[in-house]
Design an enzyme around this catalytic site. Structure first.
Site, PDB file in Angstrom:
ATOM      1  CB  SER A 265      -0.763  -0.055   1.194  1.00 31.73           C
ATOM      2  OG  SER A 265      -0.024   0.313   2.319  1.00 31.73           O
ATOM      3  CE  LYS A 266       0.472   8.878  -0.739  1.00 31.64           C
ATOM      4  NZ  LYS A 266       0.957   8.786   0.473  1.00 31.64           N
ATOM      5  NE  ARG A 267      -1.169   3.833   7.025  1.00 30.08           N
ATOM      6  CZ  ARG A 267      -2.142   3.849   7.875  1.00 30.08           C
ATOM      7  NH1 ARG A 267      -2.460   2.668   8.775  1.00 30.08           N
ATOM      8  NH2 ARG A 267      -3.346   4.650   7.641  1.00 30.08           N
ATOM      9  CG  ASP A 270       4.090   7.286   2.220  1.00 37.06           C
ATOM     10  OD1 ASP A 270       4.588   7.390   1.097  1.00 37.06           O
ATOM     11  OD2 ASP A 270       2.787   7.437   2.560  1.00 37.06           O
TER      12      ASP A 270
END
Length: 516
Positions: A265-267, A270
């Protein structure tokens, strides 16, 4: 019957394109080109509430950057225009109505409150998956439970409604997936999905089946998350009488987190410090800027090579493939079923390999752009010297910007020195040799300012001081660059020029004399 291979990548313009979507587009492109077929892009914008301005342009820019140019699309045209679903709205109604007329779908007038009440009732009855299905539909407000005249009256009055598929109660739905083999699902586990929404727009399920049929799509290559919807799509092909020309399916494995524990996921990206989008993206509402692979310095050919291996392998030990080589080698049969970990270190490796294979002239274009951004255009180095810097630094670089980041000392003299590094490498003996070397330079030595002559002068100075070259070189590097590692010091000095070298040595001797 042999048909031209036609595949489509069908993103929704709801934001930036996820790297998983890029891989899906890549696999579609590779398969189409390998088979001598066509690669289409269709914008699936049936959910107008989630439309994000700029997202469609972003999708096309990202794919063009990677070299995945479509044969047909909203921008490129084609015989099946339009390629935006929002512009194809009238045709979907025709097929939805046909299903209703044939008893394969029905009107449903339930309000949001009534649907919520139904789910609460089923949850209270300990039903595991509360849904609108072959059993519950008979307790709801639809054209299967209401008298025909009342249904017509509701339609005539303009009362909001949706059209739902009439899922068979006891039927086994089978499909063959190129990646996963035979998939069988019992219809009793499926709900009566909405095909046409109250705003007159089709849902993804109806629109994608209708469009794939009308656009003569032969293979649907998409992510694993769509596998649960595949039986519904197969049923729609059957209901509409298109089973004979139904496309073959290939559902791609998930791209997993670096630790393999769940979908990336994007999280997660990051947290691990790498991009999730191919290009930088700014959220229109919040103004939040998000990094992209292009802006981080990844080369498009390296990224496509890396993504190709996230789920596919060529069956050989070869790892580096140009896009044309991937086209030649790719096959759906060599895609694995299991999810694959996203290893950013491997992406770095691919980038390093492609960077090293670039010509110095290609790298010079990157270096010039970085010098301009850093406001260092006032340097005195000519193009020949800049090309030498590219040659020297590319073996040490992962990204194009590393050439300047790791070689800034070519353009700026050090103004301070790392105390920890100085404590380890700068000694009184080294300072004495560097002082003598600096004095030799000031007397006009060597006669020619070339790497070999510079090397000889340094060796002679070290020998005269009865020192060891290995103890002097680290200190000399600190004096000239302020760094503890870097390219060949003799070539470095040749590029800097005698005057710059002399000035840097004098500054270092003055600044570091106390510590020495």
């Amino acid at each position: 019957m042999n048909r031209e291979v036609r595949v489509r990548f069908a993103p929704s313009p709801t934001g930036a394109l996820h790297i998983g979507g890029v891989r899906t587009a890549l696999y579609n492109y590779l398969f189409a080109k390998q088979q001598g077929g066509k690669f289409l892009i269709r914008i699936e914008d049936t959910d107008q509430t989630r439309f994000v301005p700029g997202a469609e342009n972003y999708i096309f820019e990202a794919l063009e950057w990677l070299g995945l140019t479509p044969d047909e699309s909203p921008l490129h045209g084609g015989p099946h225009s339009p390629y935006r679903q929002s512009e194809r709205k009238p045709m979907y109604r025709e097929y939805a109505q046909r299903l209703v007329d044939e008893g394969k779908a029905y009107y449903a007038f339930d309000t949001a409150e009534e649907l919520d009440e139904m789910r609460k009732r089923l949850t209270a009855a300990k039903v595991k998956s509360p849904q609108y299905n072959a059993i519950t539909r008979m307790q709801m407000k639809n054209s299967l439970t209401l008298p025909a005249d009342e249904v017509q009256e509701r339609l005539d009055s303009g009362e909001p409604y949706v059209i739902r598929i009439k899922m068979p109660r006891k039927e086994e739905i089978r499909l063959h997936d190129i990646v996963r083999g035979w998939v069988m699902v019992h219809s009793s586990t499926l709900d009566d999905k909405v095909l046409m929404k109250s705003d007159g727009m089709p849902t993804y399920h109806l629109a994608n089946v209708v469009d794939d049929h009308l656009m003569q799509i032969t293979h649907v290559i998409r992510g694993e998350e769509w596998l649960p919807s595949a039986p519904l799509h197969v049923l729609l092909y059957q209901y509409l009488g298109w089973e004979a020309t139904m496309p073959q399916f290939a559902h791609l494995p998930l791209i997993l987190k670096p630790d393999g524990n769940g979908k990336l996921s994007k999280r997660d990206a990051d947290q691990h410090g790498f991009p999730i989008f191919p290009l930088a993206w700014t959220e229109p509402e919040s103004g939040t800027a998000v990094a992209g692979y292009r802006e981080e310095g990844y080369l498009p050919e390296a990224l496509t090579n890396f993504l190709a291996f996230l789920g596919w392998n060529p069956g050989t030990t070869q790892e580096l493939f140009t896009l044309s080589e991937l086209v030649e080698t790719f096959s759906l049969e060599r895609i694995g079923k299991s999810g694959t970990k996203f290893d950013i270190k491997k992406a770095h490796w691919f980038n390093q390999q492609y960077l090293r294979n670039k010509t110095n002239e290609e790298l010079l274009a990157y270096l010039r752009a970085d010098l301009s951004r850093a406001k260092l255009e006032g340097h005195t180095l000519n193009d020949t010297q800049l090309l030498q810097i590219c040659e020297l630094m590319k073996e040490r670089a992962t990204f194009p910007q590393d050439i300047l980041a790791e070689g800034r000392f070519f353009f700026e003299a050090p103004t301070s020195f790392d105390t920890g590094l100085v404590a380890k490498k700068w000694t009184a003996a080294a300072a004495e040799v560097i002082q003598a070397y600096s004095q030799a330079l000031n007397t006009g030595q060597p006669a020619t300012w070339e790497a070999e002559a510079i090397k000889q002068l340094l060796h002679d100075t070290v020998e005269a001081k009865q020192a060891k070259l290995g103890q002097i070189m680290p200190a000399l590097r600190i004096a000239l660059t302020g760094a503890g590692a870097g390219p060949d010091l003799m070539i470095l000095q040749e590029l800097l020029g005698k005057e710059a070298v002399s000035q840097r040595l004098s500054f270092a001797l003055q600044q570091l004399s106390v510590q020495a």
